[in-house]
Design a protein around this motif. Structure first.
Motif, PDB file in Angstrom:
ATOM      1  N   SER A 156       8.796  23.900  55.211  1.00  0.00           N
ATOM      2  CA  SER A 156       7.502  23.519  55.781  1.00  0.00           C
ATOM      3  C   SER A 156       6.850  22.493  54.872  1.00  0.00           C
ATOM      4  O   SER A 156       7.030  22.517  53.654  1.00  0.00           O
ATOM      5  CB  SER A 156       6.600  24.742  55.925  1.00  0.00           C
ATOM      6  OG  SER A 156       7.132  25.656  56.853  1.00  0.00           O
ATOM      7  N   LEU A 157       6.055  21.622  55.470  1.00  0.00           N
ATOM      8  CA  LEU A 157       5.487  20.501  54.728  1.00  0.00           C
ATOM      9  C   LEU A 157       4.109  20.160  55.281  1.00  0.00           C
ATOM     10  O   LEU A 157       3.914  20.118  56.502  1.00  0.00           O
ATOM     11  CB  LEU A 157       6.417  19.291  54.860  1.00  0.00           C
ATOM     12  CG  LEU A 157       6.061  18.005  54.146  1.00  0.00           C
ATOM     13  CD1 LEU A 157       6.112  18.178  52.640  1.00  0.00           C
ATOM     14  CD2 LEU A 157       7.028  16.890  54.573  1.00  0.00           C
ATOM     15  N   PHE A 181       4.375  21.299  44.903  1.00  0.00           N
ATOM     16  CA  PHE A 181       3.648  20.226  45.558  1.00  0.00           C
ATOM     17  C   PHE A 181       3.807  18.951  44.745  1.00  0.00           C
ATOM     18  O   PHE A 181       4.116  18.993  43.548  1.00  0.00           O
ATOM     19  CB  PHE A 181       2.166  20.575  45.756  1.00  0.00           C
ATOM     20  CG  PHE A 181       1.361  20.710  44.494  1.00  0.00           C
ATOM     21  CD1 PHE A 181       0.721  19.609  43.925  1.00  0.00           C
ATOM     22  CD2 PHE A 181       1.229  21.941  43.869  1.00  0.00           C
ATOM     23  CE1 PHE A 181      -0.032  19.739  42.775  1.00  0.00           C
ATOM     24  CE2 PHE A 181       0.478  22.082  42.704  1.00  0.00           C
ATOM     25  CZ  PHE A 181      -0.157  20.972  42.161  1.00  0.00           C
ATOM     26  N   SER A 182       3.613  17.820  45.410  1.00  0.00           N
ATOM     27  CA  SER A 182       3.805  16.526  44.752  1.00  0.00           C
ATOM     28  C   SER A 182       2.652  15.596  45.074  1.00  0.00           C
ATOM     29  O   SER A 182       2.014  15.708  46.123  1.00  0.00           O
ATOM     30  CB  SER A 182       5.121  15.872  45.207  1.00  0.00           C
ATOM     31  OG  SER A 182       6.237  16.669  44.877  1.00  0.00           O
ATOM     32  N   ILE A 183       2.403  14.666  44.152  1.00  0.00           N
ATOM     33  CA  ILE A 183       1.422  13.609  44.367  1.00  0.00           C
ATOM     34  C   ILE A 183       2.132  12.271  44.200  1.00  0.00           C
ATOM     35  O   ILE A 183       2.766  12.016  43.178  1.00  0.00           O
ATOM     36  CB  ILE A 183       0.252  13.704  43.377  1.00  0.00           C
ATOM     37  CG1 ILE A 183      -0.515  15.007  43.580  1.00  0.00           C
ATOM     38  CG2 ILE A 183      -0.680  12.504  43.538  1.00  0.00           C
ATOM     39  CD1 ILE A 183      -1.595  15.240  42.551  1.00  0.00           C
ATOM     40  N   GLY A 215       5.240  23.854  51.883  1.00  0.00           N
ATOM     41  CA  GLY A 215       4.688  25.137  52.293  1.00  0.00           C
ATOM     42  C   GLY A 215       3.752  24.905  53.460  1.00  0.00           C
ATOM     43  O   GLY A 215       3.743  23.826  54.066  1.00  0.00           O
ATOM     44  N   GLY A 216       2.949  25.896  53.778  1.00  0.00           N
ATOM     45  CA  GLY A 216       2.038  25.793  54.903  1.00  0.00           C
ATOM     46  C   GLY A 216       0.592  25.662  54.465  1.00  0.00           C
ATOM     47  O   GLY A 216       0.283  25.263  53.344  1.00  0.00           O
ATOM     48  N   ILE A 217      -0.309  26.036  55.369  1.00  0.00           N
ATOM     49  CA  ILE A 217      -1.735  25.916  55.116  1.00  0.00           C
ATOM     50  C   ILE A 217      -2.176  26.823  53.962  1.00  0.00           C
ATOM     51  O   ILE A 217      -3.052  26.450  53.167  1.00  0.00           O
ATOM     52  CB  ILE A 217      -2.537  26.248  56.390  1.00  0.00           C
ATOM     53  CG1 ILE A 217      -2.165  25.282  57.521  1.00  0.00           C
ATOM     54  CG2 ILE A 217      -4.027  26.187  56.126  1.00  0.00           C
ATOM     55  CD1 ILE A 217      -2.438  23.826  57.203  1.00  0.00           C
ATOM     56  N   THR A 218      -1.567  27.994  53.825  1.00  0.00           N
ATOM     57  CA  THR A 218      -1.919  28.903  52.728  1.00  0.00           C
ATOM     58  C   THR A 218      -1.672  28.255  51.378  1.00  0.00           C
ATOM     59  O   THR A 218      -2.518  28.310  50.475  1.00  0.00           O
ATOM     60  CB  THR A 218      -1.109  30.211  52.825  1.00  0.00           C
ATOM     61  OG1 THR A 218      -1.427  30.867  54.061  1.00  0.00           O
ATOM     62  CG2 THR A 218      -1.440  31.146  51.669  1.00  0.00           C
ATOM     63  N   LEU A 240       4.334  20.291  59.292  1.00  0.00           N
ATOM     64  CA  LEU A 240       5.647  19.837  59.741  1.00  0.00           C
ATOM     65  C   LEU A 240       6.694  20.808  59.227  1.00  0.00           C
ATOM     66  O   LEU A 240       6.566  21.360  58.138  1.00  0.00           O
ATOM     67  CB  LEU A 240       5.954  18.444  59.196  1.00  0.00           C
ATOM     68  CG  LEU A 240       4.978  17.311  59.518  1.00  0.00           C
ATOM     69  CD1 LEU A 240       5.450  16.027  58.843  1.00  0.00           C
ATOM     70  CD2 LEU A 240       4.848  17.099  61.007  1.00  0.00           C
ATOM     71  N   LYS A 241       7.732  21.016  60.019  1.00  0.00           N
ATOM     72  CA  LYS A 241       8.877  21.784  59.545  1.00  0.00           C
ATOM     73  C   LYS A 241      10.122  20.941  59.776  1.00  0.00           C
ATOM     74  O   LYS A 241      10.255  20.306  60.822  1.00  0.00           O
ATOM     75  CB  LYS A 241       9.005  23.116  60.296  1.00  0.00           C
ATOM     76  CG  LYS A 241       8.000  24.162  59.883  1.00  0.00           C
ATOM     77  CD  LYS A 241       8.313  25.521  60.508  1.00  0.00           C
ATOM     78  CE  LYS A 241       7.326  26.578  60.029  1.00  0.00           C
ATOM     79  NZ  LYS A 241       7.612  27.920  60.600  1.00  0.00           N
TER      80      LYS A 241
END
Length: 233
Positions: free
Chosen positions: A6-7, A86-88, A99-102, A208-209
């Motif tokens: 998930s993204l 996570f990435s920037i 991951g998702g919204i959480t 997105l998945k």
């Protein structure tokens, strides 16, 4: 076997973004796991203009443990540890969370704690119709595979939730145009090159998945970033 990821994308703008990469790395490097607060961050990679961070979180939960001496169940608190990445991308000025919204909300919470500098974080418009339009404009080799629609209406004779496999892209285009706000899931089969392909699923909440048998998820991530955030795709 296909693996699912998930993204979630957000735009992320720091003051003087070109020079904020090194200070950001320094801040994250000094925020290792803390037992008192139950979370921490560590740098995974700093390739090119992208900084990738691993977040570890401790959560409390309860289980029923059996006490042999009293022959009774006892409610017991235990801790569960989870992690995500996570990435920037400092060049494109985007944050993306595997991951998702959480997980995204947890990143937002961490940013409020660890970053003293001002920043602007906003969701990205990833509506199904807009992303489909981008795929068409860039002539990406793609086929719509599956669609799920709320409030589907066929000639006022068949009304309800519809989910099915799409056999014709022309029909899919018509459904996307007709049910823009009622499509709750859309799957694309996307071919990156002669050897690499993946399935992309889009949801209304911006998640997105992607499903792929390819182990190199960086290839898919780079493809999606170029598709969504660059003018020439």
């Amino acid at each position: 076997m296909k693996r699912v990821k998930s993204l979630v994308f957000h735009t992320l703008v720091f003051p003087g973004s070109d020079s904020f990469k090194e200070p950001f790395i320094e801040i994250i490097s000094g925020f290792g796991f803390n037992e008192q607060v139950g979370y921490g961050l560590s740098i995974v990679d700093t390739s090119d203009n992208v900084v990738t961070v691993k977040a570890v979180k401790r959560s409390a939960t309860f289980i029923n443990d059996f006490d042999v001496s009293t022959n009774e169940f006892v409610r017991k608190q235990i801790y569960v540890y989870s992690e995500f990445v996570f990435s920037i991308d400092f060049e494109l000025q985007i944050l993306y969370v595997l991951g998702g919204i959480t997980q995204l909300n947890f990143v937002k919470y961490l940013f409020r704690i660890v970053l003293s500098s001002e920043y602007e974080l906003n969701p990205v418009d990833l509506s199904i119709s807009n992303l489909y339009k981008r795929l068409l404009e860039r002539r990406i080799n793609t086929k719509i595979d599956h669609i799920t629609i709320n409030h589907f209406n066929y000639k006022n004779e068949l009304v309800g939730r519809f989910a099915g496999t799409v056999l014709s892209n022309s029909i899919a285009s018509e459904l996307i145009e007709t049910y823009k706000s009622d499509i709750v899931k859309l799957s694309f089969l996307i071919k990156i090159n002669e050897k690499e392909s993946f399935t992309l699923q889009i949801f209304p909440n911006g998640v997105l998945k992607f499903l792929s048998s390819v182990e190199d998820f960086d290839l898919i991530l780079d493809f999606l970033k170029q598709l969504i955030f660059t003018k020439n795709g």
